[in-house]
Design a protein around this motif. Structure first.
Motif, mmCIF file in Angstrom:
data_model
loop_
_atom_site.group_PDB
_atom_site.id
_atom_site.type_symbol
_atom_site.label_atom_id
_atom_site.label_comp_id
_atom_site.label_asym_id
_atom_site.label_seq_id
_atom_site.Cartn_x
_atom_site.Cartn_y
_atom_site.Cartn_z
ATOM 1 N N ILE A 33 63.986 27.933 14.752
ATOM 2 C CA ILE A 33 63.786 27.645 16.171
ATOM 3 C C ILE A 33 64.936 28.261 16.951
ATOM 4 N N SER A 34 64.621 29.008 18.017
ATOM 5 C CA SER A 34 65.706 29.553 18.825
ATOM 6 C C SER A 34 65.864 28.792 20.131
ATOM 7 N N ALA A 35 64.781 28.194 20.640
ATOM 8 C CA ALA A 35 64.890 27.435 21.881
ATOM 9 C C ALA A 35 63.770 26.414 21.956
ATOM 10 N N VAL A 36 64.003 25.339 22.677
ATOM 11 C CA VAL A 36 62.925 24.391 22.944
ATOM 12 C C VAL A 36 62.855 24.123 24.444
ATOM 13 N N GLY A 37 61.631 23.946 24.934
ATOM 14 C CA GLY A 37 61.432 23.600 26.337
ATOM 15 C C GLY A 37 60.627 22.317 26.405
ATOM 16 N N ILE A 38 61.046 21.383 27.248
ATOM 17 C CA ILE A 38 60.368 20.093 27.298
ATOM 18 C C ILE A 38 59.799 19.826 28.690
ATOM 19 N N ASP A 39 58.523 19.471 28.738
ATOM 20 C CA ASP A 39 57.845 19.094 29.981
ATOM 21 C C ASP A 39 57.042 17.833 29.731
ATOM 22 N N ARG A 40 56.345 17.406 30.796
ATOM 23 C CA ARG A 40 55.442 16.277 30.601
ATOM 24 C C ARG A 40 54.113 16.596 31.257
ATOM 25 N N ASP A 41 53.014 16.230 30.606
ATOM 26 C CA ASP A 41 51.703 16.490 31.209
ATOM 27 C C ASP A 41 51.275 15.309 32.085
ATOM 28 N N GLU A 42 50.069 15.411 32.675
ATOM 29 C CA GLU A 42 49.631 14.377 33.639
ATOM 30 C C GLU A 42 49.486 13.008 32.980
ATOM 31 N N ASP A 43 49.133 12.992 31.684
ATOM 32 C CA ASP A 43 48.933 11.703 31.023
ATOM 33 C C ASP A 43 50.233 11.036 30.615
ATOM 34 N N GLY A 44 51.349 11.703 30.881
ATOM 35 C CA GLY A 44 52.629 11.112 30.511
ATOM 36 C C GLY A 44 53.073 11.445 29.106
ATOM 37 N N ASN A 45 52.332 12.349 28.427
ATOM 38 C CA ASN A 45 52.789 12.787 27.106
ATOM 39 C C ASN A 45 53.850 13.872 27.266
ATOM 40 N N TYR A 46 54.730 13.938 26.294
ATOM 41 C CA TYR A 46 55.688 15.039 26.317
ATOM 42 C C TYR A 46 55.016 16.302 25.816
ATOM 43 N N MET A 47 55.382 17.409 26.403
ATOM 44 C CA MET A 47 54.920 18.694 25.895
ATOM 45 C C MET A 47 56.157 19.493 25.538
ATOM 46 N N LYS A 48 56.176 19.986 24.338
ATOM 47 C CA LYS A 48 57.357 20.712 23.905
ATOM 48 C C LYS A 48 56.924 22.115 23.512
ATOM 49 N N ALA A 49 57.591 23.100 24.071
ATOM 50 C CA ALA A 49 57.346 24.473 23.659
ATOM 51 C C ALA A 49 58.488 24.870 22.732
ATOM 52 N N ILE A 50 58.135 25.371 21.584
ATOM 53 C CA ILE A 50 59.152 25.717 20.593
ATOM 54 C C ILE A 50 59.129 27.215 20.367
ATOM 55 N N GLN A 51 60.258 27.830 20.647
ATOM 56 C CA GLN A 51 60.349 29.278 20.464
ATOM 57 C C GLN A 51 60.846 29.577 19.057
ATOM 58 N N ILE A 52 60.038 30.316 18.319
ATOM 59 C CA ILE A 52 60.386 30.586 16.924
ATOM 60 C C ILE A 52 60.659 32.071 16.739
ATOM 61 N N ILE A 53 61.687 32.365 15.975
ATOM 62 C CA ILE A 53 62.050 33.768 15.758
ATOM 63 C C ILE A 53 61.093 34.403 14.744
ATOM 64 N N ASN A 54 60.564 35.568 15.081
ATOM 65 C CA ASN A 54 59.790 36.365 14.117
ATOM 66 C C ASN A 54 60.770 37.302 13.423
ATOM 67 N N PRO A 55 61.207 36.939 12.233
ATOM 68 C CA PRO A 55 62.324 37.694 11.647
ATOM 69 C C PRO A 55 62.030 39.185 11.541
ATOM 70 N N GLY A 56 60.800 39.544 11.183
ATOM 71 C CA GLY A 56 60.473 40.953 10.984
ATOM 72 C C GLY A 56 60.612 41.770 12.249
#
Lengths: 408, 370
Positions: A33-56
């Motif tokens: 994982i290189s970065a994470v981004g955290i938001d919340r949707d309308e229902d109040g759930n957390y939404m997490k975007a996870i940036q993953i390195i493509n080594p190749g």
């Protein structure tokens, strides 16, 4: 003797086979994982975007071809009721085990930061021994955090690296942002008499374009991510954004300005002279003898003239002296404006309360309860600036007609 | 008692490693907030005071194990009971340190490994060392001391150079006055870690030059006091009081904050090495003392024979003493200093010393009368 040697070598050899088998993790089984981004949707759930390195795809371009065809990162998103819950749900989307120790960036969406105390979001990162507490924390201004880490960037192959390095460079050059790590933020928000600030980043352009590889296959990318001032917190929630001189004022009083430019008026010409501050030091002191403490901010700035648009005789020490006075006045006004406006916002991001606490703990006990709302806005703050112009670059007077006439 | 000899310098090293042992990894004296370092120094001064009680006892019987001379002083049966209680006390302390380090390793590195396995490895190592005797432990200590000294010096240099240290975090030192600092010193730091030097009552008779014991002991306590105080000051300076207070292992967080020249970062291994060295010495010493004392009390000819059985006891005890890490820590803070350390480190030794003093004085007078 011989038996001893045989025993010894058997033991040494078996060591190679015995070590590191428990909960081993092969590099090929991990998603870094290189970065994470955290938001919340309308229902109040957390939404997490996870940036993953493509080594190749991030391997060095020296071999030519190969890297560069596909993006250096992949972003996966998941939802859940808690931050860890999201993380576990995300494993449904990726073939490898998510691995935290390389993450150096956490992005929080503006909406989420306004609604929810930030420390409640950060607990899982702080608690996890795998996560770096030196990871940088930034706020996504006017856009979801997920968008910010999806946009591919020119020059740097990893978008997380781009944000991380941009922050570092602009902090040094411009002084309108500061780098705040996860640990710094948690530390500051727990300390008495100071409220934290974070740097904010905005998205310019459309995220749909920014996600595509084509975005960086042109000389001017359609969509870019850029540093944009400071996010101001009060009681752990985002309350406002500062940019420009206001943001720099905050950074300045926190004594975090390394280099910056101050535009000075000269005679009738507005913003005619660019004064570059090369080094500065700022100290805050408190006089606690009265009922309400009095704060003094002392700034000492040193620098040079880098640009002039007005006729000014820079070879004359008296003119330099006059310019120093102008610079002092300009910086003083900027800082006073920043303090005044922040007092109206009722949040002590400068740590004036902390200065009082460190100076006089008994006094602080009486003030701490309503510090932000009752005492901080009414503080008398005095700003003293000492500015020095040491040199003016390679030339003395500018090559402007008015001056030439005078010389003739 | 085994026939062994250690030098005064080795005694110094063992005491320092032992005192640092588990004390350096925990938020020591954090109840005193910014004044934690001061509380530690006061604790060290108190520790020196307690040490003088032990030393006075040692002076009466410089060649004998405490298990023997306590019977001379307070009579055979009460002496045996007291010695037995002390064996239990040391076994319990040894188990506590094993648990401390097992839990630390799981929390920060080996999340999926069972506690039993980690504790087993550590106890095995301690048992092996004990079977080799105190001389081997002392020489191992000399080696480890060099490693630890190097770790400390370079870590302090890195912290100072990394710019993460903010002296402002140490202010105000006495925000609540002197009272909380003194209270912390007298309810915690004097006993843990400084008073635990009581274990060295069993080691002192081995020292080749008994005259040097007093100076070495006081010097070692003072030195470890200064090291511990500077560790806590560095923790507070880097992390701030609030974060130190919430951290199980503040030194780890301090080390992790080091970011220098873009490549000197994530130096967790510094912390692990230092912690394991300290932990190993402390566990081994406590277990050694219980083994030696038990051998003396029950007249076992070869003390090393007891190393395995008592090792098993410590291993099982380390798992059983608490159901969870918070329970373990709270016991350590709330119950152990008051109900175990205070009577075993201060009250009992002081009483025994008093009796010894009165007896010897009486004997002295008799001598004069003749």
């Amino acid at each position: 003797m011989k038996r001893k040697w045989i025993l010894f070598s058997t033991m040494m050899i078996s060591m190679a086979f015995l070590s590191g088998c428990w909960s081993k993790k092969e590099l090929s089984e991990l998603a870094l994982i290189s970065a994470v981004g955290i938001d919340r949707d309308e229902d109040g759930n957390y939404m997490k975007a996870i940036q993953i390195i493509n080594p190749g795809n991030v391997s060095s371009g020296l071999q030519g071809g190969g890297g560069g065809q596909a993006p250096g990162v992949t972003v996966i998103t998941a939802e859940g009721k808690s931050i860890v819950d999201v993380h576990i749900n995300a494993s449904a989307e990726i073939s490898r085990q998510l691995y935290h120790p390389h993450a150096n960036l956490i992005v929080i969406g503006e909406d989420l930061a306004r609604e929810q105390p930030l420390n409640t979001l950060l607990d899982s990162f702080d608690r996890n021994a795998e996560f770096r507490n030196t990871a940088q924390l930034v706020i996504a201004k006017k856009s979801p955090a997920a968008d910010l880490i999806k946009v591919l960037s020119p020059v740097e192959k990893l978008p997380s690296e781009k944000i991380y390095k941009t922050l570092d460079v602009t902090e040094k050059m411009r002084g309108e942002n500061i780098t705040v790590s996860l640990q710094d933020f948690i530390k500051t928000s727990a300390s008495p008499g100071i409220e934290p600030v974070l740097s904010s980043f905005t998205l310019e352009g459309d995220v749909k374009e920014g996600k595509k590889q084509e975005n960086i296959q042109q000389s001017q990318p359609e969509t870019i991510v850029k540093a944009d001032g400071l996010a101001i917190f009060k009681e752990d929630k985002l309350v406002d954004f500062y940019s420009g001189n206001m943001a720099r004022g905050v950074v300045w009083i926190l004594d975090r300005v390394k280099q910056t430019d101050v535009l000075l008026d000269w005679k009738k010409n507005k913003d005619a002279i660019t004064y570059s501050v090369i080094r500065q030091s700022t100290s805050v002191s408190a006089d606690t003898s009265k009922d309400l403490p009095e704060i003094t901010v002392n700034v000492k700035a040193e620098g040079m003239i880098r640009e002039t648009e007005a006729p000014v005789k820079l070879d004359d020490p008296n003119v330099i002296h006059e310019l120093e006075k102008t610079a002092e006045k300009e910086i003083k006004e900027q800082l006073e404006r920043t303090v005044k406006q922040t007092q109206n916002k009722k949040t002590d991001i400068f740590g004036f309360g902390q200065t009082v606490y460190r100076k006089d703990a008994d006094k602080w006990k009486k003030l701490r309860n309503n510090w932000n709302d009752d005492y901080f806005p009414n503080l008398k703050v005095k700003v003293n600036v000492d500015a020095f112009i040491r040199r003016t670059g390679l030339r003395t007077a500018p090559n402007l007609s008015e001056i030439k006439e005078k010389y003739e | 008692m085994e026939k062994a000899r250690i030098s005064a310098f080795q005694l110094f090293i063992l005491i320092v490693l032992f005192e640092l042992g588990s004390a350096m990894i925990v938020p020591l004296a954090i109840e005193a907030k910014q004044g934690a370092w001061l509380a530690i120094l006061i604790g060290a001064a108190g520790g020196c005071g307690i040490f003088l009680i032990y030393y006075a006892l040692f002076r009466y019987y410089p060649d004998e194990s405490p298990v023997h001379f306590v019977r001379h002083i307070i009579g055979s049966v009460p002496g045996k009971i007291v010695a037995f209680l002390y064996i239990l006390y040391f076994l319990y302390l040894s188990a506590r340190v094993v648990r401390d380090f097992g839990e630390m390793l799981i929390t920060i590195a080996y999340v999926e490994t069972p506690l039993f396995v980690l504790n087993l490895l550590m106890v095995l190592l301690a048992v092996y060392t004990i079977r080799k005797g105190i001389e081997v432990l002392a020489r191992t200590g000399e080696l480890l001391f060099i490693v630890l000294a190097f770790l400390f010096l370079s870590a302090f240099l890195l912290i100072a150079a990394g710019g993460t240290l903010d002296y402002g975090n140490l202010k105000p030192v006495m925000g609540e006055g002197l009272a909380p600092i003194v209270k912390t010193a007298f309810t915690q730091t004097i006993y843990f870690p400084f008073g635990e030097i009581f274990a060295f009552m069993m080691i002192m008779p081995y020292v080749t030059d008994p005259k040097k014991v007093k100076r070495t002991g006081l010097l070692a306590i003072t030195a470890s006091g200064f090291v511990l105080a500077s560790i806590m000051a560095a923790n507070t300076g880097v992390l701030g009081v609030e974060l130190v207070n919430r951290s199980l292992f503040p030194l780890l967080a301090t080390i992790q904050s080091i970011e220098l020249a873009d490549f000197l970062e994530r130096l967790d291994v510094y912390f692990m090495l230092a912690a394991i060295i300290g932990g190993f010495v402390k566990i081994t010493l406590f277990l050694y003392v219980s083994v030696a004392a038990a051998a003396d009390l029950f007249k076992v000819k070869k003390p090393s024979q007891l190393a395995y059985p008592l090792g098993v006891v410590v291993l099982l005890l380390s798992i059983m003493i608490a159901g969870s890490l918070p329970e373990h820590i709270q016991e350590g803070i709330k119950l152990v200093p008051l109900y175990l350390h205070l009577p075993f480190q201060v009250i009992l030794p002081a009483l025994v010393l008093l009796v010894a003093f009165v007896r010897h004085k009486g004997r002295g007078k008799e001598g004069e009368a003749k």
